[in-house]
Design a protein around this motif. Sequence first.
Motif, short mmCIF file in Angstrom:
data_model
loop_
_atom_site.label_atom_id
_atom_site.label_comp_id
_atom_site.label_asym_id
_atom_site.label_seq_id
_atom_site.Cartn_x
_atom_site.Cartn_y
_atom_site.Cartn_z
N VAL A 63 -24.03 10.09 13.07
CA VAL A 63 -23.76 10.79 14.33
C VAL A 63 -23.70 9.77 15.47
O VAL A 63 -24.64 9.01 15.67
N PHE A 64 -22.59 9.75 16.18
CA PHE A 64 -22.46 8.93 17.39
C PHE A 64 -22.68 9.87 18.56
O PHE A 64 -21.85 10.76 18.82
N ALA A 65 -23.80 9.72 19.26
CA ALA A 65 -24.11 10.61 20.38
C ALA A 65 -25.06 9.92 21.34
O ALA A 65 -25.75 8.96 20.98
N THR A 66 -25.11 10.45 22.55
CA THR A 66 -26.06 9.93 23.53
C THR A 66 -27.46 10.36 23.13
O THR A 66 -27.64 11.30 22.35
N LYS A 67 -28.44 9.68 23.66
CA LYS A 67 -29.83 9.96 23.33
C LYS A 67 -30.17 11.41 23.69
O LYS A 67 -29.83 11.89 24.78
N GLY A 68 -30.79 12.11 22.74
CA GLY A 68 -31.22 13.48 22.99
C GLY A 68 -30.13 14.53 22.86
O GLY A 68 -30.37 15.70 23.15
N HIS A 69 -28.93 14.16 22.43
CA HIS A 69 -27.84 15.12 22.31
C HIS A 69 -28.17 16.15 21.23
O HIS A 69 -28.75 15.83 20.21
N HIS A 70 -27.78 17.40 21.47
CA HIS A 70 -28.10 18.49 20.53
C HIS A 70 -27.47 18.28 19.15
O HIS A 70 -27.97 18.80 18.15
N LEU A 71 -26.40 17.52 19.06
CA LEU A 71 -25.76 17.27 17.76
C LEU A 71 -26.70 16.51 16.81
O LEU A 71 -26.70 16.75 15.61
N VAL A 72 -27.52 15.63 17.37
CA VAL A 72 -28.49 14.89 16.56
C VAL A 72 -29.50 15.87 15.97
O VAL A 72 -29.83 15.82 14.79
N ALA A 73 -29.97 16.81 16.79
CA ALA A 73 -30.92 17.82 16.32
C ALA A 73 -30.28 18.73 15.27
O ALA A 73 -30.92 19.10 14.28
N THR A 74 -29.00 19.05 15.46
CA THR A 74 -28.28 19.89 14.48
C THR A 74 -28.22 19.18 13.13
O THR A 74 -28.48 19.78 12.09
N CYS A 75 -27.90 17.89 13.13
CA CYS A 75 -27.81 17.14 11.87
C CYS A 75 -29.20 16.93 11.26
O CYS A 75 -29.34 16.91 10.04
N ALA A 76 -30.22 16.80 12.10
CA ALA A 76 -31.59 16.69 11.59
C ALA A 76 -31.99 17.98 10.87
O ALA A 76 -32.68 17.94 9.85
N LYS A 77 -31.53 19.10 11.38
CA LYS A 77 -31.78 20.39 10.74
C LYS A 77 -31.11 20.44 9.36
O LYS A 77 -31.69 20.91 8.38
N LEU A 78 -29.87 19.93 9.29
CA LEU A 78 -29.16 19.88 8.01
C LEU A 78 -29.90 18.96 7.03
O LEU A 78 -29.99 19.26 5.84
N GLN A 79 -30.41 17.86 7.53
CA GLN A 79 -31.10 16.89 6.69
C GLN A 79 -32.31 17.51 6.00
O GLN A 79 -32.67 17.13 4.89
N LYS A 80 -32.93 18.49 6.64
CA LYS A 80 -34.13 19.12 6.09
C LYS A 80 -33.82 20.18 5.04
O LYS A 80 -34.72 20.63 4.34
N LYS A 81 -32.55 20.56 4.93
CA LYS A 81 -32.18 21.57 3.93
C LYS A 81 -32.41 20.99 2.54
O LYS A 81 -32.13 19.82 2.29
N PHE B 96 -28.59 10.73 6.48
CA PHE B 96 -28.24 11.06 7.85
C PHE B 96 -28.80 9.97 8.76
O PHE B 96 -29.90 9.47 8.54
N ALA B 97 -28.05 9.61 9.80
CA ALA B 97 -28.53 8.64 10.78
C ALA B 97 -27.75 8.86 12.07
O ALA B 97 -26.77 9.60 12.11
N THR B 98 -28.21 8.20 13.12
CA THR B 98 -27.53 8.30 14.41
C THR B 98 -27.30 6.92 15.00
O THR B 98 -28.07 6.00 14.75
N VAL B 99 -26.22 6.81 15.75
CA VAL B 99 -25.94 5.62 16.54
C VAL B 99 -26.06 6.09 17.99
O VAL B 99 -25.34 6.99 18.41
N VAL B 100 -27.03 5.51 18.71
CA VAL B 100 -27.29 5.95 20.08
C VAL B 100 -26.25 5.32 21.01
O VAL B 100 -26.23 4.11 21.22
N VAL B 101 -25.39 6.17 21.55
CA VAL B 101 -24.34 5.71 22.45
C VAL B 101 -24.95 5.53 23.84
O VAL B 101 -25.65 6.40 24.34
N GLY B 102 -24.69 4.37 24.42
CA GLY B 102 -25.24 4.06 25.73
C GLY B 102 -26.36 3.05 25.63
O GLY B 102 -26.86 2.56 26.64
N SER B 103 -26.76 2.71 24.41
CA SER B 103 -27.84 1.75 24.21
C SER B 103 -27.32 0.31 24.23
O SER B 103 -28.09 -0.62 24.31
N GLY B 104 -26.01 0.16 24.11
CA GLY B 104 -25.41 -1.18 24.03
C GLY B 104 -25.31 -1.66 22.59
O GLY B 104 -24.61 -2.61 22.30
N GLN B 105 -25.99 -0.98 21.67
CA GLN B 105 -25.99 -1.37 20.26
C GLN B 105 -24.84 -0.73 19.49
O GLN B 105 -24.68 -0.97 18.31
N GLU B 106 -24.06 0.08 20.16
CA GLU B 106 -23.03 0.86 19.47
C GLU B 106 -21.63 0.29 19.62
O GLU B 106 -20.72 0.69 18.91
#
Length: 193
Positions: free
Chosen positions: A46-64, A73-83
């Motif tokens: 997931v490429f999203a800004t920190k705290g974006h609801h899409l990260v939480a949605t994918c975390a919910k899927l990960q728990k299934k 599942f993983a996230t790339v934090v957009v806006g951190s400079g690491q992306e």
Amino acid sequence: PQPLSEPKPPPPPHAEPPGPLPVVTSQTFAKYISDSVRMKRPVVLVFATKGHHLVATCAKLQKKEEFKDAVRFATVVVGSGQERQLMAKYQIRKVPCVMMSTKADPATLRLFDGKLEERYLEKSVELALRSTVKAQPKAVPKKPTGVELVAQLSKDAGPDGFFEGCLQHQGICIVALIRGQGGPPPTRPSGHK
């Protein structure tokens, strides 16, 4: 007298709780993918800004249950400079977005182009988990040569079309005029020397 115990240091003032998904950076990406290949597990990144609801949605899927130990599942934090390097590598111009791979080919990430809603993501992750087909290399069209090139340049318009096509061709064009048996030599289009 009792010995005095040292006081515990206070927690760092800006300590953040870990996010719901592991974070991947440009520096950790190669290892993350190679681990996925070794484990034969598809990736949802997931490429999203920190705290974006899409990260939480994918975390919910990960728990299934069906995805828990089968999909990474993983996230790339957009806006951190690491992306930046990863976004450039995958030509990502719009966030949030999700990149996915399949069980058969965990190293080949593709942009998820469906709606970024739980039910659509879940269906795609299910398909990625069941997939046993590896991505086919992109077909590179064969460059025309010889007679094919002449036919392409002339656009089947005879000598006039060939001369016109040759003049517009961006490469080397060699014209050989050969007198054939039983006919006059080909004529040049007007205006050509």
